[in-house]
Design a protein around this motif. Sequence first.
Motif, mmCIF file in Angstrom:
data_model
loop_
_atom_site.group_PDB
_atom_site.id
_atom_site.type_symbol
_atom_site.label_atom_id
_atom_site.label_comp_id
_atom_site.label_asym_id
_atom_site.label_seq_id
_atom_site.Cartn_x
_atom_site.Cartn_y
_atom_site.Cartn_z
ATOM 1 N N PHE A 213 1.130 -20.909 0.749
ATOM 2 C CA PHE A 213 2.163 -19.960 1.117
ATOM 3 C C PHE A 213 2.395 -18.976 -0.016
ATOM 4 O O PHE A 213 2.452 -19.369 -1.183
ATOM 5 C CB PHE A 213 3.445 -20.722 1.432
ATOM 6 C CG PHE A 213 4.648 -19.874 1.709
ATOM 7 C CD1 PHE A 213 5.627 -19.704 0.745
ATOM 8 C CD2 PHE A 213 4.810 -19.272 2.943
ATOM 9 C CE1 PHE A 213 6.754 -18.943 0.998
ATOM 10 C CE2 PHE A 213 5.936 -18.507 3.212
ATOM 11 C CZ PHE A 213 6.904 -18.343 2.237
ATOM 12 N N VAL A 214 2.542 -17.707 0.338
ATOM 13 C CA VAL A 214 2.834 -16.669 -0.646
ATOM 14 C C VAL A 214 4.248 -16.124 -0.448
ATOM 15 O O VAL A 214 5.047 -16.090 -1.379
ATOM 16 C CB VAL A 214 1.816 -15.513 -0.560
ATOM 17 C CG1 VAL A 214 2.204 -14.369 -1.490
ATOM 18 C CG2 VAL A 214 0.409 -16.014 -0.863
ATOM 19 N N ALA A 215 4.548 -15.693 0.786
ATOM 20 C CA ALA A 215 5.856 -15.111 1.061
ATOM 21 C C ALA A 215 6.147 -15.176 2.550
ATOM 22 O O ALA A 215 5.225 -15.207 3.366
ATOM 23 C CB ALA A 215 5.916 -13.662 0.579
ATOM 24 N N GLY B 200 -3.062 -6.825 -14.099
ATOM 25 C CA GLY B 200 -1.959 -5.933 -14.397
ATOM 26 C C GLY B 200 -1.779 -4.828 -13.378
ATOM 27 O O GLY B 200 -0.751 -4.137 -13.379
ATOM 28 N N GLY B 201 -2.758 -4.659 -12.516
ATOM 29 C CA GLY B 201 -2.704 -3.620 -11.506
ATOM 30 C C GLY B 201 -1.924 -4.032 -10.273
ATOM 31 O O GLY B 201 -1.320 -5.111 -10.222
ATOM 32 N N SER B 202 -1.955 -3.158 -9.271
ATOM 33 C CA SER B 202 -1.189 -3.361 -8.044
ATOM 34 C C SER B 202 -2.060 -3.130 -6.817
ATOM 35 O O SER B 202 -3.026 -2.357 -6.866
ATOM 36 C CB SER B 202 0.000 -2.394 -7.988
ATOM 37 O OG SER B 202 0.892 -2.596 -9.055
ATOM 38 N N LEU B 203 -1.695 -3.813 -5.749
ATOM 39 C CA LEU B 203 -2.278 -3.589 -4.430
ATOM 40 C C LEU B 203 -1.173 -3.733 -3.398
ATOM 41 O O LEU B 203 -0.207 -4.477 -3.618
ATOM 42 C CB LEU B 203 -3.394 -4.595 -4.121
ATOM 43 C CG LEU B 203 -4.768 -4.366 -4.717
ATOM 44 C CD1 LEU B 203 -5.674 -5.557 -4.381
ATOM 45 C CD2 LEU B 203 -5.388 -3.083 -4.227
ATOM 46 N N ARG B 204 -1.366 -3.061 -2.268
ATOM 47 C CA ARG B 204 -0.422 -3.198 -1.160
ATOM 48 C C ARG B 204 -1.199 -3.618 0.083
ATOM 49 O O ARG B 204 -2.081 -2.886 0.542
ATOM 50 C CB ARG B 204 0.331 -1.901 -0.900
ATOM 51 C CG ARG B 204 1.466 -2.047 0.114
ATOM 52 C CD ARG B 204 2.248 -0.733 0.237
ATOM 53 N NE ARG B 204 3.427 -0.856 1.083
ATOM 54 C CZ ARG B 204 4.623 -1.191 0.620
ATOM 55 N NH1 ARG B 204 4.807 -1.423 -0.671
ATOM 56 N NH2 ARG B 204 5.661 -1.273 1.439
ATOM 57 N N LEU B 205 -0.896 -4.787 0.589
ATOM 58 C CA LEU B 205 -1.520 -5.289 1.807
ATOM 59 C C LEU B 205 -0.644 -4.940 3.004
ATOM 60 O O LEU B 205 0.585 -4.965 2.912
ATOM 61 C CB LEU B 205 -1.708 -6.798 1.738
ATOM 62 C CG LEU B 205 -2.483 -7.343 0.539
ATOM 63 C CD1 LEU B 205 -2.646 -8.855 0.673
ATOM 64 C CD2 LEU B 205 -3.819 -6.664 0.383
ATOM 65 N N LEU C 137 2.795 -6.465 1.968
ATOM 66 C CA LEU C 137 2.961 -7.287 0.779
ATOM 67 C C LEU C 137 2.595 -6.407 -0.416
ATOM 68 O O LEU C 137 1.411 -6.100 -0.615
ATOM 69 C CB LEU C 137 2.078 -8.529 0.812
ATOM 70 C CG LEU C 137 2.273 -9.496 -0.348
ATOM 71 C CD1 LEU C 137 3.662 -10.165 -0.273
ATOM 72 C CD2 LEU C 137 1.178 -10.564 -0.365
ATOM 73 N N GLN C 138 3.593 -5.985 -1.159
ATOM 74 C CA GLN C 138 3.370 -5.215 -2.372
ATOM 75 C C GLN C 138 3.147 -6.180 -3.515
ATOM 76 O O GLN C 138 4.015 -7.012 -3.805
ATOM 77 C CB GLN C 138 4.568 -4.318 -2.672
ATOM 78 C CG GLN C 138 4.439 -3.526 -3.967
ATOM 79 C CD GLN C 138 3.319 -2.503 -3.910
ATOM 80 O OE1 GLN C 138 3.166 -1.807 -2.908
ATOM 81 N NE2 GLN C 138 2.552 -2.402 -4.985
ATOM 82 N N MET C 139 1.993 -6.073 -4.158
ATOM 83 C CA MET C 139 1.622 -7.002 -5.215
ATOM 84 C C MET C 139 1.488 -6.234 -6.524
ATOM 85 O O MET C 139 0.619 -5.364 -6.647
ATOM 86 C CB MET C 139 0.303 -7.694 -4.866
ATOM 87 C CG MET C 139 0.320 -8.386 -3.516
ATOM 88 S SD MET C 139 -1.175 -9.337 -3.185
ATOM 89 C CE MET C 139 -2.379 -8.026 -3.116
ATOM 90 N N ASN C 140 2.347 -6.545 -7.465
ATOM 91 C CA ASN C 140 2.339 -5.901 -8.785
ATOM 92 C C ASN C 140 1.999 -6.923 -9.857
ATOM 93 O O ASN C 140 2.070 -8.131 -9.632
ATOM 94 C CB ASN C 140 3.704 -5.283 -9.072
ATOM 95 C CG ASN C 140 4.079 -4.195 -8.084
ATOM 96 O OD1 ASN C 140 3.221 -3.499 -7.551
ATOM 97 N ND2 ASN C 140 5.372 -4.041 -7.837
ATOM 98 N N TRP D 293 2.927 -14.495 4.671
ATOM 99 C CA TRP D 293 1.647 -14.244 4.003
ATOM 100 C C TRP D 293 1.192 -15.539 3.346
ATOM 101 O O TRP D 293 1.988 -16.240 2.705
ATOM 102 C CB TRP D 293 1.775 -13.162 2.933
ATOM 103 C CG TRP D 293 1.866 -11.760 3.447
ATOM 104 C CD1 TRP D 293 3.000 -11.016 3.609
ATOM 105 C CD2 TRP D 293 0.778 -10.915 3.838
ATOM 106 N NE1 TRP D 293 2.689 -9.778 4.093
ATOM 107 C CE2 TRP D 293 1.315 -9.683 4.232
ATOM 108 C CE3 TRP D 293 -0.603 -11.075 3.891
ATOM 109 C CZ2 TRP D 293 0.544 -8.609 4.684
ATOM 110 C CZ3 TRP D 293 -1.384 -10.018 4.335
ATOM 111 C CH2 TRP D 293 -0.809 -8.799 4.727
ATOM 112 N N PHE D 294 -0.084 -15.837 3.482
ATOM 113 C CA PHE D 294 -0.722 -16.965 2.822
ATOM 114 C C PHE D 294 -1.944 -16.457 2.072
ATOM 115 O O PHE D 294 -2.405 -15.338 2.294
ATOM 116 C CB PHE D 294 -1.167 -18.014 3.845
ATOM 117 C CG PHE D 294 -0.038 -18.824 4.414
ATOM 118 C CD1 PHE D 294 0.807 -18.288 5.375
ATOM 119 C CD2 PHE D 294 0.176 -20.133 3.994
ATOM 120 C CE1 PHE D 294 1.854 -19.029 5.895
ATOM 121 C CE2 PHE D 294 1.216 -20.883 4.521
ATOM 122 C CZ PHE D 294 2.051 -20.325 5.464
#
Length: 121
Positions: A47-49, A15-20, A81-84, A36-37
């Motif tokens: 593949f992610v984005a 449920g948290g977030s990270l920013r790569l 890559l903002q991951m929420n 991003w992979f």
Amino acid sequence: QVQLVESGGGLVQAGGSLRLTCAASGRTFSHYPMGWFRQAPGKEREFVAGISWSGIPTYYADSVKGRFTISRDNAKNTMDLQMNSLKPEDTAVYYCAANSNSPAPYEYDSWGQGTQVTVSS
């Protein structure tokens, strides 16, 4: 080739977030698309984005659509890559790659060393 260095990985609860962030040096960053992979233990790199040289359009894997956002700052030679709403299944080593925004890893000619993202349940 371009040199790529990822940062921003870590341990986060579900449920948290990270920013790569992917920092690029060498070849002119603004001239090429990026992606991003990620690769989890025992699984293939997926593949992610992806993002075009200008920042539009962007592309996402179905598994992250609506939760992750890819962006780039050509003035700073960085891609983020903002991951929420992270899930345990997002746990993997995340890599940035250059010269394509295709889902196929072989389309890319430069890769970073990866950054670990671990999502606990």
